[in-house]
Each structure stands twice: as structure tokens, then as C-alpha cells.
Design a protein around this motif. Structure first.
Motif, PDB file in Angstrom:
ATOM      1  N   UNK A 146       0.856  -1.191   0.000  1.00  0.00           N
ATOM      2  CA  UNK A 146       0.000   0.000   0.000  1.00  0.00           C
ATOM      3  C   UNK A 146       0.890   1.239   0.000  1.00  0.00           C
ATOM      4  N   UNK A 147       0.770   2.041  -1.047  1.00  0.00           N
ATOM      5  CA  UNK A 147       1.640   3.209  -1.185  1.00  0.00           C
ATOM      6  C   UNK A 147       0.894   4.534  -1.146  1.00  0.00           C
ATOM      7  N   UNK A 148      -0.455   4.495  -1.176  1.00  0.00           N
ATOM      8  CA  UNK A 148      -1.208   5.743  -1.157  1.00  0.00           C
ATOM      9  C   UNK A 148      -2.559   5.508  -0.505  1.00  0.00           C
ATOM     10  N   UNK A 149      -2.980   6.483   0.292  1.00  0.00           N
ATOM     11  CA  UNK A 149      -4.307   6.439   0.902  1.00  0.00           C
ATOM     12  C   UNK A 149      -4.859   7.854   0.962  1.00  0.00           C
ATOM     13  N   UNK A 150      -6.169   7.957   0.892  1.00  0.00           N
ATOM     14  CA  UNK A 150      -6.798   9.259   1.066  1.00  0.00           C
ATOM     15  C   UNK A 150      -8.094   9.080   1.836  1.00  0.00           C
ATOM     16  N   UNK A 151      -8.359  10.053   2.689  1.00  0.00           N
ATOM     17  CA  UNK A 151      -9.518   9.964   3.561  1.00  0.00           C
ATOM     18  C   UNK A 151     -10.175  11.331   3.693  1.00  0.00           C
ATOM     19  N   UNK A 152     -11.479  11.320   3.689  1.00  0.00           N
ATOM     20  CA  UNK A 152     -12.235  12.565   3.787  1.00  0.00           C
ATOM     21  C   UNK A 152     -13.488  12.330   4.621  1.00  0.00           C
ATOM     22  N   UNK A 262     -15.389   9.363   2.690  1.00  0.00           N
ATOM     23  CA  UNK A 262     -14.683   8.680   1.613  1.00  0.00           C
ATOM     24  C   UNK A 262     -13.311   8.257   2.125  1.00  0.00           C
ATOM     25  N   UNK A 263     -13.043   6.969   2.127  1.00  0.00           N
ATOM     26  CA  UNK A 263     -11.753   6.449   2.579  1.00  0.00           C
ATOM     27  C   UNK A 263     -11.290   5.392   1.584  1.00  0.00           C
ATOM     28  N   UNK A 264     -10.082   5.559   1.050  1.00  0.00           N
ATOM     29  CA  UNK A 264      -9.550   4.655   0.038  1.00  0.00           C
ATOM     30  C   UNK A 264      -8.076   4.359   0.292  1.00  0.00           C
ATOM     31  N   UNK A 271      -6.616  -2.175  -4.902  1.00  0.00           N
ATOM     32  CA  UNK A 271      -7.011  -1.084  -4.025  1.00  0.00           C
ATOM     33  C   UNK A 271      -8.300  -1.427  -3.300  1.00  0.00           C
ATOM     34  N   UNK A 272      -8.702  -0.561  -2.387  1.00  0.00           N
ATOM     35  CA  UNK A 272      -9.939  -0.791  -1.649  1.00  0.00           C
ATOM     36  C   UNK A 272     -10.613   0.535  -1.329  1.00  0.00           C
TER      37      UNK A 272
END
Length: 352
Positions: A146-152, A262-264, A271-272
Motif C-alpha cells: 500500500x503506497x497511497x491512501x486518502x480519507x475525507x 470517503x476512505x480509500x 485497491x480498496x
């Protein structure tokens, strides 16, 4: 031991999530509750059939029958109460965030190491059943690295007021209140990599928007429309030693069309999407495939996750199952949160 005698310190709104979950656990017995507001504590004691009521947490900790405590108080008291509880020989489940400053966090960690007591930080989103499913995919290497995540987490109108709006008691606004949940969750799923830098922004443009009519929102018990000293929203870019990065934005007040979650996470094999509901994306036979796990709660279920968290804590205290959210993770989150606030205040990247 077949039963764990529980004390709950703090009788505000979040305490009921703990109380209801303990009541539903056959191995937990609610034995004591404490709050500065005696009437509020007695009301919950009657509802949950709790025999001992206190207004001073030291008195609760002096009750030798209490074996473990949930700390559900204002953020600015988490450290002092945690340390006192550990020194009193109690196991501790402390609501997030661990505390307000890095210095406090390290003091709590030292107390855990000194006393050898069990200590869990209340990162309830880790306990969602959907996260348990996703973790199996991650542990099997199905998503790769896992190299990238974003959360809002966006609330268009969601400043609860009261102590949540008082920086002296809360330590901040949406970043430390709800941002801590998603930062921790992404960091946990990314393998808890070491942080190397944080760049953040905070904004106080709208206030608590108490002028808004015809739109209901949650208000704390001590809500005061005239008082607010916390940020409306915050965003941050967090970089890790392994090259991975996390982007996050959270708000109490924002001119957004609707509330959103939103969480990815993204890996080199798949990815998830975690919120609004769990979905896994990968490749099979040179074709992109979306996997929709068939589970009862595909998104974060508040009551279920709290029940899972309490069940784990009780089982840990009685049977010694491994700590799921250790104090070290709480310390790391406080370092990150403080760095976001520091970066925003100074207008520069904070290097670790």
C-alpha cells in the motif's frame, strides 16, 4: 476470572456507547461510574444498574473491586486519568485521542511500561467488521504494497459545540475529533509506516454556523452557540519513510452540498474503497475486477464496532488476548496531529 468489574469515567454522550456494549457482554459487570455532574452520573447508573457513583475519579480508582476502566472524559484529562488508573492497578481503555500533547502521550506510555497494565486506545474504526474482512486481503498480500491512501470526513454543519468547540478542553476541532479516526485507520491498514513529514492547513472561516435554521445537527450537552475556538476544517499530506503517502481532509463546517465519508487505500496489486462501503479493486486475467464482499455491515457500523471493541478489551483483560490498539499507536497519532496543527500555524512542512 469469569467476570470483569468495570468503571466508566465520564458520563457524556460517548459513554453510552461503552455502557451499552459492556452491558451486552456477559463477562463484563458495570460496577462504578464517575462524572463531575453527579445528576448525569446517577441517571446513567440507574439506567445501567451501576451500584457505585462518584464525582471524583480518584475515588472510583480507590474502589478495589474495579478491575478496568473506560475513560470517556474531555481530551485534556485523558493523560492524567490514564496515568492515575494505571498506577492504581487498573487496565484501561481510553477514548481517542490518547491526549493532547506529545509530552503527555509519552508520559502515558511510560506509565504503561512502568505498571505493565493493559492499555488500549479507543480507535473504534479498527474494530469494524468490514475492516476485519479487508485486513485478511491485506495480510494475504492480495493488494500488494500500500503506497497511497486518502480519507475525507466532511460535515457541512456538524460542530457539536460545548467542550468539542473549546480548544482548551478538546485540543482542536475536526482534526483531533474525527480526523484522528481516519488517519489512524489508514495508517493501520498501510502497515503503520514511520512518518517522515507532515504538511497541513487549518481554516476558521465559518465558525459554528449557529445562525443556520431548518437543519438539525448533533449538539453537545453543554452546547453554547456563542462560543467556538476550534478550526472549521483541516487538511494534510503525510509522507512515510517507505515512500507511501496519505492525504486527509475533515470538517465540522463547510459549504458542502452534503455530508460525506470517503476512505480509500491503493496498493501495487489492488485497491480498496472503505467508505462509503467496502469494495476491492484488482486485476484478474488482464481485466480490472471490482469485488463487493457480501457482509452484513459493508460500511462503518457505530454500535457493532463499539461492541467489537469492548468485547476485545474485556477478553484481553480476562484472557490476555493481544492488545489491538496499543499506547505506542496513540503516541504516533498525537505526533501526527500536533504536526498538522504546527504546520498550519507556521506555514511550513514539519519534518520528523
Amino acid at each position: 476470572m469469569s467476570e470483569l468489574y468495570i468503571g466508566v469515567i465520564g458520563a457524556g454522550s460517548i459513554s453510552e456507547a461503552h455502557l451499552a456494549a459492556y452491558q451486552a457482554n456477559p463477562q463484563a459487570r458495570l460496577h462504578a461510574i464517575c462524572d463531575l455532574n453527579e445528576e448525569r452520573a446517577r441517571k446513567l447508573a440507574a439506567k445501567y444498574e451501576i451500584p457505585h457513583v462518584y464525582t471524583n475519579f480518584h475515588d472510583l480508582l480507590a474502589n478495589s473491586e474495579v478491575q478496568a476502566v473506560s475513560i470517556c472524559t474531555w481530551n485534556n484529562s485523558h493523560a492524567a486519568i490514564s496515568i492515575a488508573a494505571l498506577d492504581a492497578g487498573k487496565d484501561v481503555l481510553c477514548e481517542k485521542p490518547l491526549c493532547m500533547t506529545v509530552e503527555e502521550a509519552l508520559q502515558v506510555q511510560q506509565a504503561v511500561e512502568r505498571t505493565g497494565r493493559r492499555f488500549e486506545v479507543g480507535y473504534v474504526r479498527r474494530h469494524a467488521s468490514s475492516i476485519g474482512v479487508l485486513k485478511k486481503y491485506l495480510d494475504a498480500g492480495d493488494l500488494g504494497s500500500i503506497y497511497y491512501a486518502k480519507a475525507s470526513l466532511i460535515r457541512r454543519l456538524g460542530n457539536p459545540g460545548g467542550w468539542f468547540a473549546d480548544k482548551a478542553r478538546s485540543g482542536g476541532g475536526p482534526l483531533i475529533d474525527i480526523g484522528v479516526h481516519v488517519i489512524d485507520l489508514c495508517w493501520y491498514l498501510m502497515g503503520r509506516p514511520k512518518v517522515v513529514s507532515v504538511s497541513g492547513n487549518t481554516y476558521a472561516k465559518l465558525g459554528n454556523r449557529s445562525n443556520i435554521e431548518n437543519y438539525a445537527f448533533y449538539q453537545a450537552a453543554d452546547y453554547d452557540a456563542s462560543f467556538n475556538t476550534v478550526e472549521d476544517m483541516a487538511n494534510a499530506l503525510i509522507r512515510f519513510e517507505n515512500g507511501a503517502s496519505l492525504m486527509v481532509d475533515v470538517s465540522f463546517s463547510l459549504h458542502a452540498k452534503q455530508n460525506s465519508a470517503l476512505i480509500n487505500i491503493y496498493g501495487d496489486k489492488g485497491g480498496a474503497e472503505i467508505e462509503p462501503e467496502l469494495s476491492i479493486v484488482t486485476e484478474q486475467h488482464n481485466t480490472i475486477v471490482n469485488i463487493s464482499p457480501q457482509i452484513t455491515a459493508p460500511s462503518f457500523d457505530f454500535a457493532e464496532s463499539f461492541q467489537n471493541e469492548i468485547n476485545h478489551f474485556v477478553a484481553g483483560c480476562l484472557n490476555g488476548v493481544p492488545v489491538f490498539s496499543p499506547v505506542e499507536d496513540g503516541v504516533e497519532m498525537i505526533k501526527i496531529l500536533n504536526a498538522v496543527y504546527e504546520s498550519a500555524a507556521e506555514g511550513r512542512e514539519i519534518r520528523f
